[in-house]
Motif scaffolding. Sequence first.
Motif, mmCIF file in Angstrom:
data_model
loop_
_atom_site.group_PDB
_atom_site.id
_atom_site.type_symbol
_atom_site.label_atom_id
_atom_site.label_comp_id
_atom_site.label_asym_id
_atom_site.label_seq_id
_atom_site.Cartn_x
_atom_site.Cartn_y
_atom_site.Cartn_z
ATOM 1 N N ALA B 54 3.589 -2.664 -3.596
ATOM 2 C CA ALA B 54 2.920 -2.584 -4.893
ATOM 3 C C ALA B 54 1.997 -3.790 -5.067
ATOM 4 O O ALA B 54 2.337 -4.750 -5.745
ATOM 5 C CB ALA B 54 3.960 -2.530 -6.008
ATOM 6 N N PRO B 56 -1.001 -6.119 -6.528
ATOM 7 C CA PRO B 56 -1.520 -6.261 -7.895
ATOM 8 C C PRO B 56 -2.652 -5.262 -8.158
ATOM 9 O O PRO B 56 -3.444 -4.973 -7.260
ATOM 10 C CB PRO B 56 -2.074 -7.690 -7.919
ATOM 11 N N GLN B 57 -2.704 -4.734 -9.391
ATOM 12 C CA GLN B 57 -3.634 -3.651 -9.686
ATOM 13 C C GLN B 57 -5.110 -4.037 -9.583
ATOM 14 O O GLN B 57 -5.960 -3.184 -9.404
ATOM 15 C CB GLN B 57 -3.338 -3.093 -11.089
ATOM 16 N N ASP B 58 -5.395 -5.342 -9.699
ATOM 17 C CA ASP B 58 -6.800 -5.750 -9.597
ATOM 18 C C ASP B 58 -7.189 -6.135 -8.167
ATOM 19 O O ASP B 58 -8.247 -6.697 -7.933
ATOM 20 C CB ASP B 58 -7.094 -6.905 -10.572
ATOM 21 N N GLU B 59 -6.288 -5.826 -7.227
ATOM 22 C CA GLU B 59 -6.611 -6.099 -5.828
ATOM 23 C C GLU B 59 -6.807 -4.800 -5.065
ATOM 24 O O GLU B 59 -6.283 -3.758 -5.448
ATOM 25 C CB GLU B 59 -5.476 -6.885 -5.151
ATOM 26 N N ASN B 61 -6.097 -1.971 -2.689
ATOM 27 C CA ASN B 61 -4.832 -1.433 -2.184
ATOM 28 C C ASN B 61 -5.033 -0.838 -0.793
ATOM 29 O O ASN B 61 -5.447 0.316 -0.638
ATOM 30 C CB ASN B 61 -4.280 -0.387 -3.150
ATOM 31 N N GLU B 64 -2.858 2.386 0.141
ATOM 32 C CA GLU B 64 -3.392 3.607 -0.453
ATOM 33 C C GLU B 64 -4.655 4.059 0.292
ATOM 34 O O GLU B 64 -4.856 5.254 0.515
ATOM 35 C CB GLU B 64 -3.738 3.317 -1.915
#
Lengths: 95, 132
Positions: B54, B56-59, B61, B64
């Motif tokens: 998981a 960080p959302q601002d990095e 991915n 994915e």
Amino acid sequence: MTTLHTLNRSPADTQLFKQLLSTIRVGDTLLLLEDAVYYCIKNNLNRTIQDIEVFALKDDVHARGIPFEGSDVKLASYEEYVRLTERTDKLINWY
Amino acid sequence: MTLKLSILVLGSPYNSQAAYSALRYTQAAISLGHEVYRVFFYQDGVHTSTRLSAPPQDEFNIYEAWQSLQKEHSLDFVTCIAAAARRGVLNDTESKRHNLPAANLAEGFDLSGLGQLVEANSVSDRLVTFGA
């Protein structure tokens, strides 16, 4: 028979660079990527490798903020990396 | 000229740039119309195939990105079974076989042996290695 050589280690890894130099032949192509783009800072690469076309991966050069002023090294995109793979007969990835 | 390419990933995300460089190269090769025969994840490269990360959302991915590339182009992704087991990357079968409580191999990846790398190398025009 031409070979594309890629190198991903910084100039600190002198042993790897020596191995590359002992293998690379006139007519071959060298692509610098990842930390190997630090070779672009000093222009001594061009004195060591003569008659070899040298490219550096553009995104990796920019990501490291490397001053890139009119050296003989050409910038290449990932697409150009693929095209270099296409136009050479063999591939050696040094890492 | 269309090439049949296989990709070898030897470095894990965050410890080296190998997984990222390999991703960008694979995307470029596909966009130029080349065939990507197989992507083989070996040594620390097997960490790319976990589905339990998981970032960080601002990095970016990277997990994915690999998973959606596989899905979009139905690519053959093989993770070395021995390298994966010792690093805690398991599918359901391996998890049960080792009597462990969970499995984390991402969808679209297959666990298999080094023979798959040898075969990919012998049938491909080039094996492009991304070392750590």
